[in-house]
Enzyme design. Structure first.
Site, mmCIF file in Angstrom:
data_model
loop_
_atom_site.group_PDB
_atom_site.id
_atom_site.type_symbol
_atom_site.label_atom_id
_atom_site.label_comp_id
_atom_site.label_asym_id
_atom_site.label_seq_id
_atom_site.Cartn_x
_atom_site.Cartn_y
_atom_site.Cartn_z
ATOM 1 N N ASN A 166 32.115 50.120 41.284
ATOM 2 C CA ASN A 166 32.674 51.463 41.093
ATOM 3 C C ASN A 166 32.384 52.007 42.447
ATOM 4 O OD1 ASN A 166 32.979 50.836 38.626
ATOM 5 N ND2 ASN A 166 31.255 52.075 37.502
ATOM 6 N N HIS A 175 32.399 47.385 46.077
ATOM 7 C CA HIS A 175 33.660 47.728 46.447
ATOM 8 C C HIS A 175 34.018 49.089 47.261
ATOM 9 C CE1 HIS A 175 35.220 44.777 42.959
ATOM 10 N NE2 HIS A 175 35.009 44.110 44.072
ATOM 11 N N GLY A 227 30.474 47.074 31.214
ATOM 12 C CA GLY A 227 31.551 47.812 31.296
ATOM 13 C C GLY A 227 32.509 47.550 32.387
HETATM 14 C C1 BJW Z 1 33.854 50.569 28.273
HETATM 15 C C2 BJW Z 1 34.033 51.708 28.035
HETATM 16 C C3 BJW Z 1 32.791 52.432 27.629
HETATM 17 C C4 BJW Z 1 36.056 51.084 28.751
HETATM 18 N N1 BJW Z 1 31.676 51.591 27.510
HETATM 19 N N2 BJW Z 1 32.792 49.628 28.304
HETATM 20 C C5 BJW Z 1 42.781 33.918 41.580
HETATM 21 C C6 BJW Z 1 41.788 33.215 41.087
HETATM 22 C C7 BJW Z 1 40.486 33.936 41.501
HETATM 23 C C8 BJW Z 1 40.359 34.906 42.461
HETATM 24 C C9 BJW Z 1 41.744 35.506 42.904
HETATM 25 C C10 BJW Z 1 43.020 35.022 42.415
HETATM 26 N N3 BJW Z 1 43.864 35.578 43.026
HETATM 27 C C11 BJW Z 1 43.533 36.217 44.027
HETATM 28 C C12 BJW Z 1 41.931 36.270 43.859
HETATM 29 C C13 BJW Z 1 41.055 37.075 44.634
HETATM 30 C C14 BJW Z 1 41.092 38.689 44.090
HETATM 31 C C15 BJW Z 1 41.211 38.712 42.486
HETATM 32 O O1 BJW Z 1 40.260 38.740 41.950
HETATM 33 N N4 BJW Z 1 42.202 38.968 42.008
HETATM 34 C C16 BJW Z 1 42.517 39.022 40.587
HETATM 35 C C17 BJW Z 1 43.656 39.896 40.140
HETATM 36 C C18 BJW Z 1 42.563 37.588 39.979
HETATM 37 N N5 BJW Z 1 40.051 39.436 44.504
HETATM 38 C C19 BJW Z 1 39.781 39.908 45.727
HETATM 39 O O2 BJW Z 1 40.806 39.745 46.545
HETATM 40 C C20 BJW Z 1 38.610 40.295 46.345
HETATM 41 N N6 BJW Z 1 37.914 39.647 47.565
HETATM 42 C C21 BJW Z 1 37.885 38.366 47.776
HETATM 43 O O3 BJW Z 1 38.178 37.632 46.790
HETATM 44 O O4 BJW Z 1 37.402 38.153 48.806
HETATM 45 C C22 BJW Z 1 37.126 36.685 49.182
HETATM 46 C C23 BJW Z 1 36.076 36.261 48.646
HETATM 47 C C24 BJW Z 1 35.877 34.866 48.367
HETATM 48 C C25 BJW Z 1 34.459 34.164 47.924
HETATM 49 C C26 BJW Z 1 33.448 35.068 47.929
HETATM 50 C C27 BJW Z 1 33.636 36.590 48.130
HETATM 51 C C28 BJW Z 1 34.830 37.024 48.563
HETATM 52 C C29 BJW Z 1 38.354 41.877 46.467
HETATM 53 C C30 BJW Z 1 38.600 42.515 45.082
HETATM 54 C C31 BJW Z 1 38.744 43.973 45.342
HETATM 55 C C32 BJW Z 1 38.995 44.748 44.142
HETATM 56 N N7 BJW Z 1 39.194 46.216 44.348
HETATM 57 C C33 BJW Z 1 39.329 47.270 43.314
HETATM 58 C C34 BJW Z 1 39.843 48.558 43.953
HETATM 59 C C35 BJW Z 1 38.743 49.225 44.655
HETATM 60 C C36 BJW Z 1 39.149 50.465 45.071
HETATM 61 C C37 BJW Z 1 39.469 51.590 43.947
HETATM 62 O O5 BJW Z 1 38.608 51.913 43.109
HETATM 63 O O6 BJW Z 1 40.544 51.804 44.113
HETATM 64 O O7 BJW Z 1 38.164 47.202 42.526
HETATM 65 S S1 BJW Z 1 40.497 46.581 42.048
HETATM 66 C C38 BJW Z 1 39.635 47.521 40.585
HETATM 67 O O8 BJW Z 1 39.267 46.236 39.817
HETATM 68 C C39 BJW Z 1 38.324 47.905 41.319
HETATM 69 C C40 BJW Z 1 37.187 47.499 40.251
HETATM 70 O O9 BJW Z 1 36.144 47.624 40.855
HETATM 71 C C41 BJW Z 1 37.701 46.052 39.972
HETATM 72 C C42 BJW Z 1 37.103 45.923 38.608
HETATM 73 O O10 BJW Z 1 37.542 46.576 37.509
HETATM 74 P P1 BJW Z 1 36.694 46.753 36.419
HETATM 75 O O11 BJW Z 1 35.617 47.780 36.888
HETATM 76 O O12 BJW Z 1 36.405 45.677 35.452
HETATM 77 O O13 BJW Z 1 37.492 47.865 35.483
HETATM 78 P P2 BJW Z 1 38.531 47.401 34.378
HETATM 79 O O14 BJW Z 1 39.473 48.570 33.978
HETATM 80 O O15 BJW Z 1 39.421 46.349 34.517
HETATM 81 O O16 BJW Z 1 37.641 47.221 33.080
HETATM 82 C C43 BJW Z 1 36.850 48.171 32.452
HETATM 83 C C44 BJW Z 1 36.032 47.580 31.184
HETATM 84 O O17 BJW Z 1 35.411 48.612 30.799
HETATM 85 C C45 BJW Z 1 36.867 46.961 30.116
HETATM 86 O O18 BJW Z 1 36.673 45.895 29.500
HETATM 87 C C46 BJW Z 1 36.834 48.112 28.946
HETATM 88 O O19 BJW Z 1 36.824 47.493 27.782
HETATM 89 C C47 BJW Z 1 35.408 48.556 29.156
HETATM 90 N N8 BJW Z 1 35.259 49.908 28.608
HETATM 91 N N9 BJW Z 1 35.425 52.022 28.420
HETATM 92 C C48 BJW Z 1 31.680 50.206 27.916
HETATM 93 N N10 BJW Z 1 32.888 53.543 27.237
#
Ligand code: BJW
Length: 233
Positions: free
Chosen positions: A92, A109, A175
């Site tokens: 977050n 992030h 979460g």
């Molecule tokens: C509750 C609740 C309640 C609700 N109680 N629970 C193919 C395969 C694998 C990887 C890749 C691929 N193609 C591309 C990639 C890499 C890419 C990636 O992962 N893409 C995917 C789409 C597949 N990743 C990257 O590019 C990352 N960098 C990278 O990989 O560099 C190379 C590297 C290689 C090796 C090692 C290290 C590095 C960078 C990723 C950057 C993500 N950035 C964001 C934006 C940040 C800025 C902003 O805030 O705007 O980060 S995207 C967004 O998603 C944000 C979040 O941190 C992130 C995760 O989201 P999160 O937190 O999981 O939220 P939600 O909404 O998805 O889920 C919420 C959950 O809470 C749900 O399950 C609900 O049920 C639950 N919930 N209420 C408990 N009350």
């Protein structure tokens, strides 16, 4: 149960949902209102910087209207009272863990309250808007961007996180949907090194089957309960 000495906790948007901060992928979430490619990639920023700066300015300003919930507070209590090693990693960009009382939080992030200069790469604490192109406090260039990690960019402090995942005996994911790597792969990393893995989420995440145990419900209930168990209260 064997004594727990080293815990790594990963949190995601779900832990802040009950404080009133939108998650990304749920109905009505941030990605329903904006295309990911437009506001969370370096290419989107290059195409339309005003749109992106405004998106993050609004989210930064909105932090003034939210407060930490019992899940943030419980993790702060754990930091204070757990006698072993604890690493709290959050995806977050909000500051609710800190405001809930956690002193050591690793923001993989980035953070809304930080700006990154694209000229000199200095990261500076930042509290106001960026849309008017204020000068970088370090080099004075008007080239600040939100200090957040977009798709295709390297998250912060990966070395430190993987080191902790190798050594931990308990990994807890709270979460997060498990849709974004590398964070989504932490459970496999911890498992491969013999850690017990626990998921606390509203619903099963994408990698739910990889956890030894999954508990489903709101973080404000599940997290304080789990912290109480760990501290043996
Ligand atoms: C509750 C609740 C309640 C609700 N109680 N629970 C193919 C395969 C694998 C990887 C890749 C691929 N193609 C591309 C990639 C890499 C890419 C990636 O992962 N893409 C995917 C789409 C597949 N990743 C990257 O590019 C990352 N960098 C990278 O990989 O560099 C190379 C590297 C290689 C090796 C090692 C290290 C590095 C960078 C990723 C950057 C993500 N950035 C964001 C934006 C940040 C800025 C902003 O805030 O705007 O980060 S995207 C967004 O998603 C944000 C979040 O941190 C992130 C995760 O989201 P999160 O937190 O999981 O939220 P939600 O909404 O998805 O889920 C919420 C959950 O809470 C749900 O399950 C609900 O049920 C639950 N919930 N209420 C408990 N009350």
């Amino acid at each position: 149960m064997a004594e727990i000495k080293r815990i790594v906790i990963l949190t995601g948007a779900g832990i802040s949902a009950e404080s009133g901060i939108d998650t990304f992928r749920s109905a009505g979430g941030l990605w329903e209102q904006h295309r990911v490619e437009d506001v969370a990639t370096p290419e989107g920023f290059a195409r339309n910087p005003d749109l992106v700066l405004n998106f993050y300015d609004m989210r930064r300003a909105a932090l003034a209207n939210v407060v930490p919930n019992p899940a943030h507070m419980a993790l702060a209590r754990l930091e204070r009272e757990f006698s072993g090693e604890l690493l709290l990693v959050t995806q977050n960009v909000d500051d609710l863990h800190e405001r809930g009382g956690s002193a050591r939080v690793l923001h993989m992030h980035g953070e809304l309250k930080s700006a990154l200069c694209t000229s000199c790469e200095t990261r500076s604490p930042w509290f106001g808007p960026l849309i008017d192109r204020p000068p970088c406090p370090a080099c004075r260039a008007p080239t600040l961007r939100p200090d957040v990690v977009w798709f295709g960019e390297m998250p912060y402090q990966m070395g430190r996180i993987y080191q902790a995942l190798e050594a931990c005996d308990l990994f807890v994911s709270i979460g997060t949907s498990g849709a974004v790597y590398p964070a989504a792969g932490f459970v496999q990393e911890a498992r491969a090194n013999g850690a017990r893995c626990l998921e606390l989420n509203l619903e099963p995440s994408e990698g739910s089957h990889l956890f030894d145990e999954s508990r489903h419900g709101p973080a404000s209930v599940l997290v304080p309960q789990w912290v109480e168990e760990v501290l043996g209260g």
